[in-house]
Design an enzyme around this catalytic site. Structure first.
Site, short mmCIF file in Angstrom:
data_model
loop_
_atom_site.label_atom_id
_atom_site.label_comp_id
_atom_site.label_asym_id
_atom_site.label_seq_id
_atom_site.Cartn_x
_atom_site.Cartn_y
_atom_site.Cartn_z
N ASN A 64 117.67 -46.61 124.29
CA ASN A 64 118.15 -46.48 125.68
C ASN A 64 117.09 -45.92 126.62
OD1 ASN A 64 117.98 -43.85 124.96
ND2 ASN A 64 120.16 -43.36 125.22
N SER B 101 114.40 -33.16 109.62
CA SER B 101 113.30 -32.31 110.08
C SER B 101 113.16 -31.08 109.18
CB SER B 101 113.56 -31.86 111.52
OG SER B 101 112.70 -30.81 111.89
N TYR C 271 119.51 -27.88 117.73
CA TYR C 271 118.84 -29.13 117.31
C TYR C 271 118.78 -29.18 115.78
CZ TYR C 271 115.00 -31.91 115.65
OH TYR C 271 114.25 -32.78 114.90
N LYS D 129 120.70 -31.71 112.70
CA LYS D 129 120.06 -32.37 111.54
C LYS D 129 120.75 -31.94 110.24
CE LYS D 129 116.90 -34.67 113.77
NZ LYS D 129 116.99 -36.15 113.86
N ARG E 135 101.27 -24.26 110.86
CA ARG E 135 102.16 -25.39 110.66
C ARG E 135 101.48 -26.50 109.86
NH1 ARG E 135 104.81 -21.97 112.45
NH2 ARG E 135 106.39 -22.00 114.11
N GLY F 242 112.51 -17.56 118.30
CA GLY F 242 112.94 -18.57 117.31
C GLY F 242 111.80 -19.12 116.48
C1 WQD Z 1 103.64 -25.38 116.78
C2 WQD Z 1 102.92 -24.04 116.84
C3 WQD Z 1 104.02 -22.43 118.26
C4 WQD Z 1 103.35 -24.70 121.98
C5 WQD Z 1 109.01 -28.14 116.57
C6 WQD Z 1 110.42 -28.37 116.11
C7 WQD Z 1 110.43 -29.29 114.92
C8 WQD Z 1 109.71 -30.56 115.27
C9 WQD Z 1 108.29 -30.26 115.71
C10 WQD Z 1 111.31 -32.20 115.95
C11 WQD Z 1 103.88 -22.84 116.80
C12 WQD Z 1 102.66 -22.80 118.83
C13 WQD Z 1 103.38 -24.29 120.65
C14 WQD Z 1 102.59 -23.96 122.92
C15 WQD Z 1 101.92 -22.45 121.16
N1 WQD Z 1 110.40 -31.28 116.26
N2 WQD Z 1 102.67 -23.20 120.24
N3 WQD Z 1 101.91 -22.86 122.47
O1 WQD Z 1 107.88 -25.31 116.85
O2 WQD Z 1 106.54 -25.91 114.75
O3 WQD Z 1 108.28 -27.49 115.58
O4 WQD Z 1 108.40 -29.39 116.86
O5 WQD Z 1 111.64 -32.61 114.87
O6 WQD Z 1 111.76 -29.57 114.58
O7 WQD Z 1 110.93 -27.11 115.69
O8 WQD Z 1 106.19 -27.20 116.87
O9 WQD Z 1 104.35 -27.83 118.40
O10 WQD Z 1 106.30 -26.46 119.31
O11 WQD Z 1 104.68 -25.37 117.78
O12 WQD Z 1 101.29 -21.46 120.78
O13 WQD Z 1 102.53 -24.28 124.15
O14 WQD Z 1 102.24 -23.94 118.09
O15 WQD Z 1 104.27 -21.03 118.39
O16 WQD Z 1 103.23 -21.81 116.07
P1 WQD Z 1 107.22 -26.34 116.00
P2 WQD Z 1 105.38 -26.77 118.19
#
Ligand code: WQD
Length: 337
Positions: A33, A125, A149, A153, A231, A294
């Site tokens: 969509n 996820s 979210y 899942k 990560r 979180g």
């Molecule tokens: C990665 C790291 C942040 C942004 C999320 C969802 C997960 C999946 C992937 C859907 C962390 C740090 C981030 C920023 C930062 N989505 N960060 N500054 O939170 O591991 O996972 O996205 O399926 O379900 O939970 O990914 O890329 O947001 O963060 O320092 O502007 O980068 O603290 O350590 P995350 P992310």
């Protein structure tokens, strides 16, 4: 030729998976969509593969549409990507997330059952593991979610398990993604979020293109090598190939199973920033700010089960992920902030 329904196939992971399916000789049908994707992605998938396919524009919650798709096509299996996926947005709008993600899945499953199509790959996820019980994370780790979210899942995983228990004719692969990043080498498809990105790599890309002044690093006081979050970043093309292997498997096997799709390697935010700067020859200014509520400290996969059962493993490294992300962003028709 087997025909596969790809819900959300114009999206980031859906479009890369569509390319792999077409290249592998599958016939596909995409329904999307465009809530979080763009119409030109459909044309770009055709350009990359030089293959045609059916596309239906609409919402997977629309039962009338889904019944039309299944009555007009002999569908052998479905890969279900369609769903909202922003953690922060889900905290602010839980009802929208529960309604959309669960309703769309139930509508799809009911229609599949009605048309005797019982083979499904589901996009889950690693967020279902919450703060991991142990590292690296294996599929038997405790499940615990910390946001709506992630809860959608987890609940959908439970629905699929109950469905299989009620009818062992189903073949279901539940794929738990770690952190998908990168873009197809063609630079025609990639991650193209609307507005200010929530995720790290698309945010860094906007900083690299001077669309944002600097990166906010959410905390450097975690118990990690440099204090920033760690990560498991996985190239979206490796992730797409994981869907292809899962599909091949469920077409030949009944049952339900869960697979971690990650590289098994963890990188910190600072490591990622430094690597991005090196491979793309840019500078990424940043500021250390407070932790994001979180967030967990460390999350990376034990991917051995997917290797053992699906004969799949990630092959592309961090440099390729970060170079391809930046290359895609330099593509002229890419959406700017
Ligand atoms: C990665 C790291 C942040 C942004 C999320 C969802 C997960 C999946 C992937 C859907 C962390 C740090 C981030 C920023 C930062 N989505 N960060 N500054 O939170 O591991 O996972 O996205 O399926 O379900 O939970 O990914 O890329 O947001 O963060 O320092 O502007 O980068 O603290 O350590 P995350 P992310």
């Amino acid at each position: 030729m087997k025909k596969i329904l790809v819900t959300g196939g114009a999206g980031y992971i859906g479009s890369h998976t569509a390319v792999e399916l077409l290249n592998a000789g599958y016939e596909i049908i995409i329904v999307d969509n465009f809530y979080n994707s763009k119409p030109e992605t459909i044309e770009n998938i055709k350009k990359i593969t030089n293959k045609d396919f059916l596309f239906y524009e609409g919402d997977v919650c629309d039962k009338k549409l889904l019944r039309k798709i299944f009555s007009e096509n002999e569908i052998d299996a479905a890969i279900h990507f369609a769903g909202f996926k922003a953690v922060g947005e889900s905290v602010a709008k839980p009802l929208m997330y529960y309604r959309n993600n669960i309703d769309s899945t139930l509508t799809l499953l009911e229609t599949m059952q009605e048309f005797n199509c019982q083979k499904l790959v589901f996009s889950s996820s690693a967020t279902v593991y919450g703060d991991p019980e142990r590292l690296p994370i294996d599929e038997k780790c405790r499940l615990s979610v910390t946001n709506p979210y992630g809860a959608t899942k987890l609940y959908i995983e439970g629905i699929l398990k109950d469905l299989y228990i009620s009818d062992n004719e189903w073949s279901i692969a539940i794929l738990r993604y770690f952190n998908p990043v990168g873009a197809h080498e063609s630079r025609l498809i990639g991650e193209d979020p609307n507005g200010i990105p929530n995720n790290l790599v698309p945010y860094i890309v906007k900083v690299a293109n001077k669309e944002l002044p600097y990166l906010n690093i959410f905390g450097n006081d975690y118990n990690t090598k440099d204090g920033t979050g760690v990560r498991d970043y996985i190239h979206v093309v490796d992730l797409a190939k994981g869907h292809l292997n899962s599909l091949n498997y469920i077409l030949d096997h009944k049952g339900i199973d869960y697979y971690n799709l990650g590289t098994g390697k963890g990188y910190s935010v600072l490591e990622l920033v430094k690597t991005f700067e090196k491979v793309n020859n840019v500078t990424i200014p940043y500021k250390i700010v407070d932790r994001r509520p979180g967030d967990i400290a460390v999350c990376y996969a034990n991917p051995s089960y997917a290797k053992e059962k699906l004969n799949w493993e990630a092959k592309l490294g961090l440099e390729s992920m970060l170079k391809s992300s930046y290359n895609f962003s330099k593509n002229t028709n890419h959406k700017k902030l």
